[in-house]
Scaffold this active site. Structure first.
Site, mmCIF file in Angstrom:
data_model
loop_
_atom_site.group_PDB
_atom_site.id
_atom_site.type_symbol
_atom_site.label_atom_id
_atom_site.label_comp_id
_atom_site.label_asym_id
_atom_site.label_seq_id
_atom_site.Cartn_x
_atom_site.Cartn_y
_atom_site.Cartn_z
ATOM 1 N N GLY A 155 -5.505 -4.457 3.813
ATOM 2 C CA GLY A 155 -5.882 -3.285 4.607
ATOM 3 C C GLY A 155 -6.160 -2.009 3.847
ATOM 4 N N GLY A 193 -3.588 -9.428 6.369
ATOM 5 C CA GLY A 193 -2.418 -10.303 6.232
ATOM 6 C C GLY A 193 -2.799 -11.715 5.826
ATOM 7 N N ARG A 250 -16.178 -6.345 12.377
ATOM 8 C CA ARG A 250 -15.673 -7.691 12.685
ATOM 9 C C ARG A 250 -16.586 -8.434 13.659
ATOM 10 N NH1 ARG A 250 -9.183 -6.602 12.776
ATOM 11 N NH2 ARG A 250 -8.864 -7.302 10.642
ATOM 12 N N LYS A 253 5.255 -1.057 -1.847
ATOM 13 C CA LYS A 253 6.487 -1.794 -2.122
ATOM 14 C C LYS A 253 6.307 -3.065 -2.940
ATOM 15 C CE LYS A 253 8.977 -0.261 1.936
ATOM 16 N NZ LYS A 253 9.462 -0.664 3.259
HETATM 17 P P1 AMP Z 1 0.664 -1.314 0.912
HETATM 18 O O1 AMP Z 1 0.472 -1.420 2.406
HETATM 19 O O2 AMP Z 1 1.924 -1.910 0.430
HETATM 20 O O3 AMP Z 1 -0.554 -1.775 0.148
HETATM 21 O O4 AMP Z 1 0.870 0.247 0.619
HETATM 22 C C1 AMP Z 1 -0.106 1.198 0.881
HETATM 23 C C2 AMP Z 1 0.549 2.530 0.977
HETATM 24 O O5 AMP Z 1 1.220 2.820 -0.230
HETATM 25 C C3 AMP Z 1 -0.423 3.640 1.199
HETATM 26 O O6 AMP Z 1 -0.210 4.193 2.475
HETATM 27 C C4 AMP Z 1 -0.080 4.665 0.111
HETATM 28 O O7 AMP Z 1 -0.004 5.985 0.587
HETATM 29 C C5 AMP Z 1 1.283 4.213 -0.367
HETATM 30 N N1 AMP Z 1 1.542 4.598 -1.753
HETATM 31 C C6 AMP Z 1 0.749 4.401 -2.812
HETATM 32 N N2 AMP Z 1 1.282 4.936 -3.918
HETATM 33 C C7 AMP Z 1 2.454 5.493 -3.562
HETATM 34 C C8 AMP Z 1 3.458 6.217 -4.282
HETATM 35 N N3 AMP Z 1 3.345 6.456 -5.583
HETATM 36 N N4 AMP Z 1 4.531 6.645 -3.584
HETATM 37 C C9 AMP Z 1 4.623 6.412 -2.267
HETATM 38 N N5 AMP Z 1 3.717 5.734 -1.545
HETATM 39 C C10 AMP Z 1 2.641 5.282 -2.183
#
Ligand code: AMP
Length: 401
Positions: free
Chosen positions: A354, A377, A35, A198
């Site tokens: 991220g 973000g 950064r 999610k």
């Molecule tokens: P996000 O911050 O929403 O992009 O989510 C990233 C996180 O999702 C990472 O820490 C991954 O370990 C988790 N992740 C990815 N695939 C899965 C899965 N099938 N089940 C649970 N967690 C997951």
């Protein structure tokens, strides 16, 4: 875009909002200077024109003044990039100390001010605090893409004190130019790869992309909410019960726009986290009871690779699986390799957010992607179609507060 290209900063004191929110180790040494380096072109432009640079930034989330979050820890890095005697530090960002240091600043010098977030007024967008900061310089530059989605004193409110003398820095302009290639100025076929844990955190992006993309590839934990909503069996995979109807609704919107939505055919499943877990591959829509999908499977890798290789534009946000664990990283790694290969074959690729950036760095593929966004973000909100306050404050002419 109102950028610094058109400006000449000779004899000007230029207040630059940078994003120096870098990770520090236990000894307060900078662990990753990406950064800081990203802000160098803007700082150099000011100095080369014959001006001086006053750098303002936050670091971490301090509650009041804390040694751990002092920006003085960044001085060795800046003094290494520039000359040692060229970079000065002020132990406060407003008041007598900052004012005297800014007053003494000579053309060709850089002054780094102490952490803005030592004052709660910064995040509150306090007008008085913004006015005190503004009084330190003749011109305001926002080069902090990482905080452009915040309406803080130093990122947005301050701009009203420089109606004619404000501009976006090079990094900010570069981010906007690249993101526009996946939002407005698109080459088709356009493939968006959206993963992560999610649906709820990605739903607005999916909505905003529905009238732009040709293919949507969905991976990660969010897959299972969609599969369950469509009547599949997901075992004990991650699911957001409250998002089932929204998941169906977004699929309908995609169908209306002719977007092909691709879910992984198969998934690598496990009965628990840990070394002694049983791991097997299942069809994603019929996962056995007691098993959870933690990565996309081998067939899904081929299925997605084929789509990615035909793309002319690729956006990737969110990992395909729990890539932090070696047993479930292969899907994310293979998709990263495909994005790199498709880029080599002529596609424009943008990776942001991220975890996807962390994945690209883990696999040492950053140089093989067209653009890796520096803002987590901020990039996500931009992709959702939100007008970022930090950019709006430069582009719009607001009256001084
Ligand atoms: P996000 O911050 O929403 O992009 O989510 C990233 C996180 O999702 C990472 O820490 C991954 O370990 C988790 N992740 C990815 N695939 C899965 C899965 N099938 N089940 C649970 N967690 C997951």
């Amino acid at each position: 875009m109102r950028t610094i290209d058109a400006e000449n900063f000779k004899n000007k004191k230029v207040l630059i909002r940078v994003d120096f929110n870098v990770p520090l180790d236990e000894q307060f040494q900078v662990k990753d200077d990406t950064r800081i380096r990203a802000a160098v072109p803007t700082i150099k432009k000011v100095l080369d024109d014959g001006g001086s640079a006053i750098l303002i930034s936050h670091l971490g989330r301090p509650k009041g003044i804390a040694e751990k979050y002092s920006l003085k820890h960044l001085m060795p890095v800046l003094q290494h990039i520039f000359r040692k005697d060229q970079v000065l530090f002020a132990s406060d960002c407003i008041g007598e100390i900052a004012e005297q240091a800014a007053k003494r600043l000579q053309p060709g010098q850089i002054l780094l001010l102490e952490n803005l977030r030592f004052y709660p007024e910064e995040e509150k967008g306090d007008v008085g605090f913004a006015k005190q900061l503004a009084a330190l310089g003749d011109f305001y530059v926002n080069d902090a893409f990482g905080t452009a989605h915040r309406r803080h004193a130093s990122t947005a409110v301050i701009a009203s004190y420089f109606p004619e003398h404000k501009a976006l820095g090079f990094l900010m302009a570069e981010e906007i130019r690249n993101i526009s290639k996946v939002l407005d100025d698109i080459q088709h076929p356009y493939v968006a790869i959206i993963g992560g844990a999610k649906v709820s955190s990605k739903i607005n992006i999916l909505r905003n992309l529905a009238d732009k993309v040709d293919h949507l590839i969905i991976g990660g934990g969010m897959v299972f909410t969609f599969i369950k909503a469509q009547g599949g069996s997901i075992g004990s995979s991650l699911v957001e019960e409250g998002m089932l109807s929204e998941a169906l609704e977004i699929l309908k919107v995609c169908e209306q726009h002719g977007v092909k939505v691709n879910f992984p055919i198969d998934s690598v499943c496990s009965d628990r986290f840990g070394a002694d877990a049983i791991i097997k591959t299942c069809h994603t829509n019929s996962i056995d009871d007691g098993f959870m999908g933690l990565d996309i499977g081998p067939q899904a890798i081929n299925q997605f690779q084929e789509i990615i290789m035909r793309a002319k534009t690729i956006l990737w946000n969110g990992p395909m699986g729990v890539f932090e664990m070696s047993a479930f990283k292969e899907g994310t790694r293979q998709i990263a390799l495909s994005v790199a290969a498709s880029t080599k074959a002529g596609a424009f690729s943008l990776v942001g957010g991220g975890d996807s950036v962390a994945a690209i760095n883990t696999f040492h593929l950053a140089d093989e992607i067209s653009y890796v966004s520096t803002g987590g973000g901020a990039m996500l909100e931009y992709m959702e179609g939100v007008i970022l306050p930090g950019i709006a404050a430069i582009e719009e002419n607001q009256p001084a507060l």
